[in-house]
Design an enzyme around this catalytic site. Sequence first.
Site, short mmCIF file in Angstrom:
data_model
loop_
_atom_site.label_atom_id
_atom_site.label_comp_id
_atom_site.label_asym_id
_atom_site.label_seq_id
_atom_site.Cartn_x
_atom_site.Cartn_y
_atom_site.Cartn_z
N HIS A 136 0.83 -1.20 0.00
CA HIS A 136 0.00 0.00 0.00
C HIS A 136 0.87 1.26 0.00
O HIS A 136 0.43 2.33 -0.42
CB HIS A 136 -0.92 0.03 1.23
CG HIS A 136 -1.94 -1.05 1.24
ND1 HIS A 136 -1.68 -2.32 1.73
CD2 HIS A 136 -3.23 -1.06 0.83
CE1 HIS A 136 -2.77 -3.06 1.63
NE2 HIS A 136 -3.72 -2.32 1.08
N ASP A 174 -4.61 -5.88 -8.14
CA ASP A 174 -4.79 -5.28 -6.83
C ASP A 174 -5.10 -3.80 -7.07
O ASP A 174 -4.98 -3.29 -8.19
CB ASP A 174 -3.53 -5.46 -5.99
CG ASP A 174 -3.84 -5.47 -4.49
OD1 ASP A 174 -4.90 -4.98 -4.10
OD2 ASP A 174 -3.00 -5.98 -3.72
#
Length: 991
Positions: A243, A317
């Site tokens: 992230h 993702d």
Amino acid sequence: MKNSVVKILFLSSLFIFAVSCVSKKKVIPKPPEVIIAKAEPLDDKYGYDSEVQKKWVDSVYNKLTFDERIGQLFMIAAYSNKDSIHVNKIEKLIRDNKVGGIIFFQGGPVRQAILTNRYQAKSRLPLLIANDAEWGLSMRLDSTYRYPWNMTLGAIRDSKLIEKVGIQMGEQSKRMGIHFNFAPVLDINTNPKNPVIGFRSFGENKENVTESASAFIKGYQSVGLLATGKHFPGHGDTDVDSHLALPTVSFSKERFNEVEFYPYKKLFNEGLASVMVAHLNVPSLEPRENSPSSVSYNIVTDILKLQLQFKGLIFTDALNMKGASNFKKPGEIDLEAFLAGNDILLCPENVPLAEEKICMAYEDGLISEERLAYSVKKILKYKFKVGLNNYTPVSIPNLYNEINTPANDALQYQLFENAITVLKNKNEILPIRKLENNKIAYVKLGDDTNSSFVATLKKYTEITEVSDQNIDSLNVKLKDFNTVIVSFHKSDRAWKKQEFSETELLWLQEIAKKNIVILDVFAKPYSLLTIPTFDEIEGVVMSYQNSDIAQVVSAELIFGAIDAKGKLPVSINANFKVNDGLVTEKLNRLGFTVPENVGMNSVTLAQIDYFANLAINKKMAPGVQVLVARKGKVIYQKSFGYHTYENKVKVVNSDIYDVASLTKILATLPNVMQQYDQQKINMETTLGTMLPIFNNSDKQDIHFKELLSHYARFQAWIPFYEGTLDRSQKPSEKYYRKVADSQFSKKVADSLFIRNDYHDTIMKKIINSKLIPKKEYKYSDFTFIILKDYLERVTGKKLDVLVQENFYGSLGMNYTTYNPLNKFNKYIIAPTENDTYFRHQILQGYVHDMEAAMEGGVGGHAGIFSNTMDIAKIMQMYLQKGNYGNQKYFSENTFSDFNTCYFCAEGNRRGIGFDKPQKAGTPGPTCSCASLTSFGHTGFTGTMTWADPEAEIVYVFLSNRTFPGTNATNTLSKEHIREDIQRVIYDAIVK
């Protein structure tokens, strides 16, 4: 870009678009027939499930505009906890950019469902709705159920239970209008310091991860929804959060093929619907430096599609994660991802720009019609699979209740019963067996709640909570205890740190040096890594999470209500290895669960609340406690009302009540049964033989069987206290003193002590009392007054001492006692009566029954104070025919002899000491639903306990209906409140 990316090259001379890609209207180009003929048949690529599905997909695809086809590739992020600006933005993307799907993040279930319907109504083609809910909807939504983490599930060896998790999560998602869940995580977490996977993985063993994931997928997809395996090619050994940045995984191709790909290969053959590709830098699989795997043609197409032959949907993702967005700008990263072979582009940062980039690539020949159709038709195929060919909006009414059902807790109990793992058990300290002489202390570590754990521990035996600001002072306080339970509690919220602090490690070390310690850890397994040695800790329990149910179940394990089954899913340095997990002995003590786990219905059982509150509201009693157990599990335990009608002190489960005649079967009878079991008496033993003081009386030949069946022609009772009052109806100075001395030491009430020898007078009055003329059933307190005298004579011990030594200590009945003021603060004791005729004071902690009071509070027929939990223990012991905690109190034959109605033919329903259900058409203590093998007793103060061997039920009802006075009509009995509650219990049985 590799040449193989470009499957079809368009001739530059062909007219491609009537207008440019940036225009609002586009014309779909038609490639030359010769190129289509060379293409691989689409049917082989998509693997249609039926001809109907194929026709629908083809029909829909042919009707889509070019904009709509490109729009299907995008799944955008939406929230149900944001304002109208956000909602309008989502609607604009649906209306103008024709996006094909939405992934919902934070919000609430009803709000999300309403928005789902709103957004679906804006889309010409129904949207795919997804969520990222690895441990259930609560990962994203408030007011929803949270299942255990994958690492907790990885400790379970019963795959059927994990399959049930998938089914329940699937049903809840389906009710919410969700079609895809980005779960389960298939990463093999071989790096304990992994900052982003960790507890989200099933563990470090590839076989266990695969088996667990397989079970989850089977369950989730069985309800018609779709699961997603992630994070391909493998995120389990990373030390960077994708992230925030791009992690590097330096394994060889061989290692990936052997370990990371292992679950994927197995699960592809089992029908896994989709895969999410991670943002990882994998040099051995993608030669471009610092190129995310999500945009790697080598990884997505060559490996995932061609080498591993995956035919399902491929998601990137989230493209707004730094692991991807740092590599390319918005729009460019989306195009790269599509060119790499992904089907759905998740969480794009700029949809209009991304669509334009893809459109331009189409114009330039980088994307063929066949490539576009390949992904779009695949997406349509899955829309068909989840029923979007017959779309219906989410039904809003009752949504909350339908996703938050009792089945959730029922499964949660089963999961933790199978997950909690015993890692060390020196000298078989677990489970704790002997309770009577084992002084147990409790010390808390960690900064999160522990109330359910401590409360459950205290339901088994006396537990002393010990704390101090100084470790040396703490150890001084602990020196008188035999066992110290230390528990470590950290927040069950996903991303909270769960390591022991340096101070906590020091305290644990110092406590363990000087005490026998059981350490119970309510945190992820990796929290154990900082403990240097476990040499001085006798017992280690890994409970994985700090939920209320985990705390309850772990306390059950410590005391043997369940056995340990879990296996450690990861290694902890050299101390514990993956798959470690000891089996512990199961003791037949009461445990705790929800009704559904013992074949009962929570909704039906909740009707008990109505009757209990009815009793309170109509002032049948100030307060009430109710407990129900079935199949060895307490499934209902609640308290209602207050100690008095002043409504100042609320009743709680640990409060104690004067149980009146329940004393007969809680104190006197079990000791008599032991005498019988030891063959010191039998059914034909006469009263004269048991107590010679009855010789030469008309009662000497009464048989034991008659005596305990209330078939001995005794009178019901004698008001013994009346003979001790003076003319003003106050306690006479002849018999009482206000201050105790050697001759007046039996305490009757506050500042009131009776002559020590008055018991002899009571016995003489019973001996000289007249027998009733007819031999018939006549309930009498004389029986148990006599039996107390018998027990004390043959054992040489007072009844209160006898019952504590023989039963209460080992049963863990620490709230059950005569004369509770000697042990407890009076504020946990419900007052029984405002006595205006004998003692002239409020009775709180003093027995209501006058004769028992005149015995110094210790009567054979009355005097016990207790709560529902303690009474349930001895009733369960009876139900188990003399065995509890794997300790034998008397034989099964003895119990059977006492639970027999010997005079039923003569109209006497009684067993030996036990009350029994009434005969049909006659009044009695139970609802007509109790079986004839059931047994129990009722008490004058508004109490009842009953057990049914056939239904495997224990029922306890306690109240102080005699407060403030006993002269009022017994409406609790007349209104049949106790019986109505009992009927609810039987009505709740479903199997």
